[in-house]
Scaffold this motif. Structure first.
Motif, PDB file in Angstrom:
ATOM      1  N   TYR A  19       0.791  -1.234   0.000  1.00 37.51           N
ATOM      2  CA  TYR A  19       0.000   0.000   0.000  1.00 37.51           C
ATOM      3  C   TYR A  19       0.820   1.280   0.000  1.00 37.51           C
ATOM      4  O   TYR A  19       0.310   2.344   0.343  1.00 37.51           O
ATOM      5  N   LEU A  33      -4.647   3.448 -10.430  1.00 36.40           N
ATOM      6  CA  LEU A  33      -4.543   2.328 -11.357  1.00 36.40           C
ATOM      7  C   LEU A  33      -5.030   2.634 -12.768  1.00 36.40           C
ATOM      8  O   LEU A  33      -4.533   2.063 -13.728  1.00 36.40           O
ATOM      9  N   GLN A  80      -6.659   9.623   0.911  1.00 40.53           N
ATOM     10  CA  GLN A  80      -6.313   8.202   1.017  1.00 40.53           C
ATOM     11  C   GLN A  80      -7.558   7.336   1.198  1.00 40.53           C
ATOM     12  O   GLN A  80      -7.610   6.206   0.696  1.00 40.53           O
ATOM     13  N   ARG A 110      -9.379   7.176  -2.222  1.00 42.88           N
ATOM     14  CA  ARG A 110      -8.689   6.251  -3.123  1.00 42.88           C
ATOM     15  C   ARG A 110      -9.029   4.813  -2.791  1.00 42.88           C
ATOM     16  O   ARG A 110      -9.357   4.013  -3.672  1.00 42.88           O
ATOM     17  N   LYS A 111      -8.952   4.486  -1.510  1.00 44.07           N
ATOM     18  CA  LYS A 111      -9.238   3.110  -1.102  1.00 44.07           C
ATOM     19  C   LYS A 111     -10.680   2.744  -1.435  1.00 44.07           C
ATOM     20  O   LYS A 111     -10.959   1.692  -2.023  1.00 44.07           O
ATOM     21  N   GLN A 112     -11.610   3.643  -1.066  1.00 43.95           N
ATOM     22  CA  GLN A 112     -13.030   3.351  -1.294  1.00 43.95           C
ATOM     23  C   GLN A 112     -13.351   3.292  -2.787  1.00 43.95           C
ATOM     24  O   GLN A 112     -14.303   2.629  -3.191  1.00 43.95           O
ATOM     25  N   SER A 113     -12.529   3.978  -3.585  1.00 44.21           N
ATOM     26  CA  SER A 113     -12.713   3.950  -5.040  1.00 44.21           C
ATOM     27  C   SER A 113     -12.009   2.764  -5.685  1.00 44.21           C
ATOM     28  O   SER A 113     -11.901   2.688  -6.900  1.00 44.21           O
ATOM     29  N   MET A 114     -11.515   1.860  -4.866  1.00 46.78           N
ATOM     30  CA  MET A 114     -10.930   0.605  -5.348  1.00 46.78           C
ATOM     31  C   MET A 114      -9.704   0.827  -6.220  1.00 46.78           C
ATOM     32  O   MET A 114      -9.428   0.076  -7.130  1.00 46.78           O
ATOM     33  N   GLN A 115      -8.950   1.880  -5.886  1.00 49.54           N
ATOM     34  CA  GLN A 115      -7.785   2.253  -6.691  1.00 49.54           C
ATOM     35  C   GLN A 115      -6.479   2.097  -5.916  1.00 49.54           C
ATOM     36  O   GLN A 115      -5.437   2.546  -6.384  1.00 49.54           O
ATOM     37  N   LEU A 116      -6.538   1.475  -4.741  1.00 50.82           N
ATOM     38  CA  LEU A 116      -5.330   1.318  -3.941  1.00 50.82           C
ATOM     39  C   LEU A 116      -4.745  -0.075  -4.176  1.00 50.82           C
ATOM     40  O   LEU A 116      -5.346  -1.084  -3.810  1.00 50.82           O
ATOM     41  N   LEU A 117      -3.591  -0.122  -4.797  1.00 57.04           N
ATOM     42  CA  LEU A 117      -2.954  -1.409  -5.087  1.00 57.04           C
ATOM     43  C   LEU A 117      -2.148  -1.862  -3.877  1.00 57.04           C
ATOM     44  O   LEU A 117      -1.426  -1.067  -3.266  1.00 57.04           O
ATOM     45  N   SER A 118      -2.233  -3.152  -3.539  1.00 61.08           N
ATOM     46  CA  SER A 118      -1.444  -3.633  -2.410  1.00 61.08           C
ATOM     47  C   SER A 118       0.048  -3.616  -2.759  1.00 61.08           C
ATOM     48  O   SER A 118       0.860  -3.099  -2.003  1.00 61.08           O
ATOM     49  N   LYS A 119       0.403  -4.161  -3.912  1.00 62.22           N
ATOM     50  CA  LYS A 119       1.819  -4.206  -4.279  1.00 62.22           C
ATOM     51  C   LYS A 119       2.205  -2.912  -5.004  1.00 62.22           C
ATOM     52  O   LYS A 119       2.607  -2.911  -6.177  1.00 62.22           O
TER      53      LYS A 119
END
Lengths: 344, 344, 344, 344
Positions: free
Chosen positions: D35, D62, D227, D230-239
Motif C-alpha cells: 500500500y 490504477l 487516502q 482512493r481506497k473506497q474507489s478501489m484504486q489502492l494497489l497492495s503491491k
C-alpha cells in the motif's frame, strides 16, 4: 416575501382546492394504519385502476422529483443513460437528483418547445454495446412539457415504437398530465398507456392538491420491489391516508379535469388578450396553462413590483406566466391591465 | 385493512390534531410563493429560533427518514462511518437509505434499551487514521429511543464530550423529541443544543402533525448549502406553507408539549394498569409513550383480532403498544379489559 | 519504511513470482488492442473455462476490493442487504466501498474463526417482504477466511442450500482461494461452483501475481452487462494483456497450487515450531498460510524491531503472521529464533 | 483479435517501454510493505515533488478513469456540477463513472477541437445560488485534448482566473500531459500548477508505462483524507511498489519527455506525408500524437483490414490515428503506403 401578491409564477403557488381539503378532513377520523394499509389508500388505488386498467400498479409519493427519480432509479442500473429534453425538469430543476439517485448519465437533447424527436435520439443509440459508454435505457418525456406544449398521441406512439425497438423504457413526467389531457380532450389512459408509455409520474400537486404525486407502472413486472425503492428514496409517508384522500377528491367526478380545463382556459384568455399588444411576443404555443412571452425588460421589472412571476430567459427578456385552478377571469383582466401599464 | 380498530401500533396511526388542521386551512388562502418563501414558513422559522436560539438554521422536510438521511449525508463523506444503536430507526427501519444516500458504513452497537454507552464507542475509534477502514464521523442517538426510554441530559453531555474529543458530530433523531422533553420536564433546547447536540431531526408527525419534519443545525456552518441537499434528496415541498402551518400550530401555546404529555400519561396509565397482571411482563422502562411487554403468544393473537399493534420480538413474545395525542383514558380502560379477556 | 526487513505482515508483501514476471515480459511484444481484445486475454479466459467449465464468464480486475464490490453491486439493488462475517474483508478492510458502490446495508455476523453459520443467518431473513427493512440478497463468505481457516465443501453446500431456498446469491471472496484449495486438496471448482457458489472473486495477487484479480460468474445470466459495471467501477485496464499474462503464468502447470502449497507448508512449519513455546498461544487453526498467536506485548514490540507484522487484536496481544510463495524454511527458522529471543 | 497488426488505434496499444519494465524488475526484490510504505513509492513521490514543488500531494492510481473520478468525487458534493467539453473522456468514455461516483451532473460544452471557452461557461454560472439547480463547482479540461490539440498557458490561465472568481476548482485530465508538455516545449509545472490548475490527473500509461496513473493536488488542503477516497474507489494497489517503479523509470532522465516527443514527431511525420494526398482531409491541428482525418469510407474499410484504428465520426468518415513511444519512422512509411493503396 411577496405573499400578498397574485402570483403568475407557477401553478404550485395556488392554494389547495377546497374539495381536496374537505376530503383530507374527512379522512381525519380516528386511527388508521400507517404506510398505506388504510381504506383511503385502497380507494385511491382503485380509482387509478379505473383510469388506467386493473393491472396497473400505483405508488403514492410526496414530490414530483421523488416520483421521477425513484421510478427511474428503479428501472435503471448506474451504467445506463436517460435521454430527455434540455428543458426537462429532470435535467434542469432537480438539482442533480437523477444523477445522485440513479447514478446514470443524462443525455439532453436541444429542444425549443420542450419536445424531443426521433432523429435526435438515433445518434445516441450508437453507444449501445460499447463498454466505455453509458448505455441508453430510458426515454423520458414531459407531458405537458415545461414549455406548456403537448405531445400529440401519434408523437408519443412514434417515440414508444423507437423505445421498444431499442430496448428503452418510455417514462413520462406527468407533473401536468391533467393539463395535457384537458388540452387534447383525451382520457388520461389515451395519452399514456395506450400510446406505449411504460412509467408515468402522475402529478396532482399542481392540479389543486397539497402534496400528492404518484408513480404508475403500466407493466407490473417493472413495479416489483418498488415499495423498497420508495421507502429508501424517503418518499413513503407514514400518514398515507392524507395523500390518498387528495387523490380521492381529485379523481372523483373528474375534478382533476375541471381544474385543468379551467387553468388552460385562463392561459388561453391571457394569451388572447395580449396577443395584439405591441412590444409583446408570445414565444410558445399556448396549449395548456402557461404563456411564454418576450417583452421589454423595463416593463418586466415594473410588472414584477405588482405580480410575482419568473423571467425564463434573461438573455431574450422572456417570461413565463402560469395560471392555475384558482385563477379567475378578473385576475386575468387585472393582470392584462397591469401589463399595459407596465409597458406604457 | 383494519382501519376501524383502535390502534396501539404506533403514534403515527393517530389522526392530525384539530388545531393543526385548522392552521393548515387558515394557510389555504390565496396564492403563496412556493418552496418556503412565504409568511407561514417565515413564522415557523421564527418559532424555531425562539425555541433554540436565533442563530439556528432550520429546514422543513417531509419524512423522518428524509430528515435523518439528508442531514447525515450533508455532514459526511462516503468514507465516513456513522455510529448508532442496533435499535436505531436509522439502522433498522429506513430500508438502507443511510447507506444508499450517504454511502457510509453504519456501525451498530448492541443495546437493550436503545441507548448507547461511551465504552461501546471507544473501540470503534481505533479505526481513525487507518486507510482501509471507514472513518467514524457521526454519533447518532434517538431521543426518545425506539424502546421508549430517554437519555438524561448528563448522558447526552457525556456522549457529546466524547464526540467533541474525537471530531465526531452528535446527531439526534428526534422523531419523538417532544415525548422526551415532556418526560424529562425540560425544554427542547435543554435536551439538545444545551447538551452538545450538533444536528437534530425534529419530528412533529408523531406529535399530531400530518407530515411535518425538520432538520435543525445548531452550528450554522454545517447548514451551509443544505438547501441543495434537501432538494436533491427529494424533500423540498413546493407548497411549503402547509408544512410550516403544522409547525406553527404545534409550537403555538405549547401544543406540542400538551400532546406529548398526554401521550406519555396514557402510556403510564396503561403500564400502571397491567403491571400486576400475572402473565404480563413489562420489559422496558415506561418513560414516554410506549409500553413494551411480554405475554403469552395465544393472548397476543387473540388481542390482535380486536386491536392493531406490532409484535416486536417474536422469539420472546414481546409486543409494543404505543399511545398518542388522541388516546383517551377510556381507550386504555377498554384495552386493558381486552388484555385481561385475551389472557383469561 | 521498513523495506529491508523480512515481512510476515501479509502475503501481499511478497514479490512477484519470477514465472509471472517472465510471462508479462513475453507479452510485452509489439502492439496489442486494449481492454482485453488480445491473445493473452483470450488464453487466460480459456484457462478459466478449463478450470470451472466452458460456460463460466470471467472478467479480469485490478484489486480484490474491486472484484468484491463491482460484482456485488452488479447483482444487487441499493435496497438489498449483504450478509457476511464481522471478520470479512468486505466489512472491515474496504473503507466502506461496498456501501458506497452498492448502496446496500451489510449485515455482519459475529464469528471467531471467520466462518458463518446457518443459524446466524436465519433471523435476518425475517426482514424479507417488510418494506422498511433492507432486503437480504447476498451471502458472502471468504475462502480461505481472513482468520486463515477454510470452509469444508459440506459447509459451503449447506450455506448454498440456504441461499437457494431464500433467493440469495452465494458470493465467495477468494482472495486466498488457492490456499484453500491447497489446504483441502481439492480442485478450484470443487470448492466453488460444485458447492453452489454463484460468484467468485478470484484472487491471484497474494498468490505470486503483481495485480491480477478476476470476477467469475458461474451463471452466465448474472454476468450480462458486467462489462459496463467493470468499466464504471474503474477496474478496466487498457493494457489488459499484462493482467492476463499473470493469470496465464499462474494457471500454467499448476503454479498457483505450488505457490499455495508452499505458503501453507511454511505456516504449518512455523506453527509446529512455536506450538510448544511457553508464553505463545496459537489462537486459530492453521489451515492455510496464516498463524494467529497471542504472546506478551513486550515480546511483540521487541520482535517488531526486526520483523514487520500486524498486531491483530491489541486487547489480547494477538498477532497475525503470514507466509507467502517466497518464504523459505530458513526464514521460518530465523523467525522462530527471533521469537525466542524476543520472549527470553 | 487483431494482435499481429501494427495498431494506430491508441497509444495504449503500445507495449511497456523497456526501461519501465526493467525498473519493475529491479523492484521485484524481496519483501516490501504493501500500500505504498516502501522505498520505491517514496522515491516516486520525491520525483513528483521535484517536478511540481515540495508541497504537492501525489497519490498513485490504477486507471485514468480512476484518477479523474476519484479526485473529482473528493472535491465535490453530489449537488455540484462539473463543467467539461463534450469531447471529454469524463463525459464520453467513462461509462457514467463520474455520475455514479460523484453523484454530480456533468455540463458539457460543445467543442470542435476539444477545448472550452470562457464565454461558454458563463451562462452555466447563473445557476449559482438557485436551489433547484446543480451548483457548478469544477471546471475540467483535458491536456492534451481528446482531439490531439493543446491548451496554451494563457488559455489555461484565463480559465483558471474564471474558476477562481466563481469558486470553481480547475481540474486537468492529463492522460496525455506528457505529449502536451512536449508539444509546447514547457515543463510539466509550467502547463499545470503555474497556470492555476488545482488538481491534475497525471497519466503515464499512454506514455510507456503498464498501468501507472496519479492524482496530484497542488493545494494540500484538497488532498486531506484522499487516502480514504482512493481506497473506497478501489484504486489502492497492495503491491504498490510496481506502480511506483514505473513512475521512477519514466521520470528518470526525462524518459517521459523523450517518449512524448517521439510520439508527437511520428504524428507530425504522418500528417506531413498525407497532407497533400487528394481524398484525405486532416480535420484537427496535429499538435501532439494524434491525426484526425476524413477519407472515403471504402478506403477506411480497406485500410482496416491491415491496420487497427478507430473510426471517430462515422457520419463524416473521420478516423483517428495515434502514434506512441514505439512507433518507428518505418511504421509511418508503411502506413502511408497502405493508405495510398487503400485509396487507390
Amino acid at each position: 416575501m411577496k405573499a400578498s401578491l397574485k402570483s403568475f409564477a407557477s401553478d404550485n403557488n395556488a392554494p389547495v382546492h377546497e374539495a381536496v381539503f374537505r376530503a383530507m378532513m374527512e379522512a381525519n377520523e380516528g386511527d388508521a394504519i400507517g404506510y398505506g394499509d388504510d381504506i383511503h389508500t385502497l380507494a385511491a388505488e382503485k380509482k387509478f385502476k379505473d383510469l388506467f386498467g386493473s393491472d396497473v400498479r400505483v405508488f403514492f409519493m410526496l414530490t414530483g422529483t421523488g416520483s421521477n427519480v425513484a421510478s427511474l432509479s428503479h428501472v435503471t442500473r448506474p451504467y445506463h443513460a436517460i435521454i430527455c429534453s434540455d428543458k426537462a425538469h429532470l435535467e434542469k430543476d432537480e438539482c442533480g437528483a437523477p444523477e445522485k439517485m440513479c447514478g446514470c448519465k443524462l443525455h439532453t437533447l436541444t429542444s425549443a418547445d420542450g419536445k424531443i424527436q426521433v432523429e435526435q435520439i438515433l445518434p445516441l443509440l450508437e453507444s449501445k454495446g460499447f463498454e466505455h459508454h453509458a448505455q441508453p435505457k430510458v426515454l423520458s418525456i414531459t407531458q405537458a412539457t415545461e414549455m406548456g406544449t403537448v405531445y400529440h398521441p401519434e408523437e408519443i406512439r412514434t417515440l414508444a415504437r423507437l423505445a421498444n425497438e431499442h430496448d428503452l423504457y418510455l417514462h413520462m413526467d406527468g407533473a401536468r398530465i391533467a393539463n395535457a389531457a384537458a388540452s387534447l380532450d383525451l382520457s388520461l389512459a389515451e395519452i399514456t398507456r395506450f400510446c406505449g408509455v411504460d412509467i408515468l409520474s402522475f402529478g396532482a400537486t399542481k392540479n389543486g392538491a397539497m402534496a400528492a404525486e404518484a408513480v404508475v407502472f403500466f407493466d407490473q413486472s417493472m413495479a416489483a420491489d418498488f415499495q423498497y425503492t420508495r421507502k429508501q428514496s424517503m418518499q413513503l409517508l407514514s400518514k398515507m391516508r392524507y395523500v390518498s384522500a387528495q387523490f380521492n377528491a381529485l379523481l372523483r367526478d373528474d375534478l382533476w379535469l375541471k381544474n385543468a380545463r379551467h387553468a388552460n382556459k385562463m392561459a388561453a384568455l391571457l394569451a388572447d388578450k395580449i396577443k395584439d399588444i405591441e412590444d409583446i411576443e408570445i414565444t410558445q404555443k399556448v396549449e395548456t396553462n402557461a404563456v411564454f412571452a418576450c417583452l421589454p425588460d423595463r416593463a418586466i421589472e415594473k410588472l414584477q413590483r405588482r405580480y410575482f412571476f419568473y423571467v425564463w430567459d434573461k438573455g431574450r427578456n422572456e417570461v413565463r406566466w402560469m395560471t392555475a385552478h384558482n385563477t379567475r377571469e378578473r385576475d386575468i383582466e387585472e393582470f392584462v391591465e397591469a401589463i399595459r401599464w407596465a409597458l406604457g
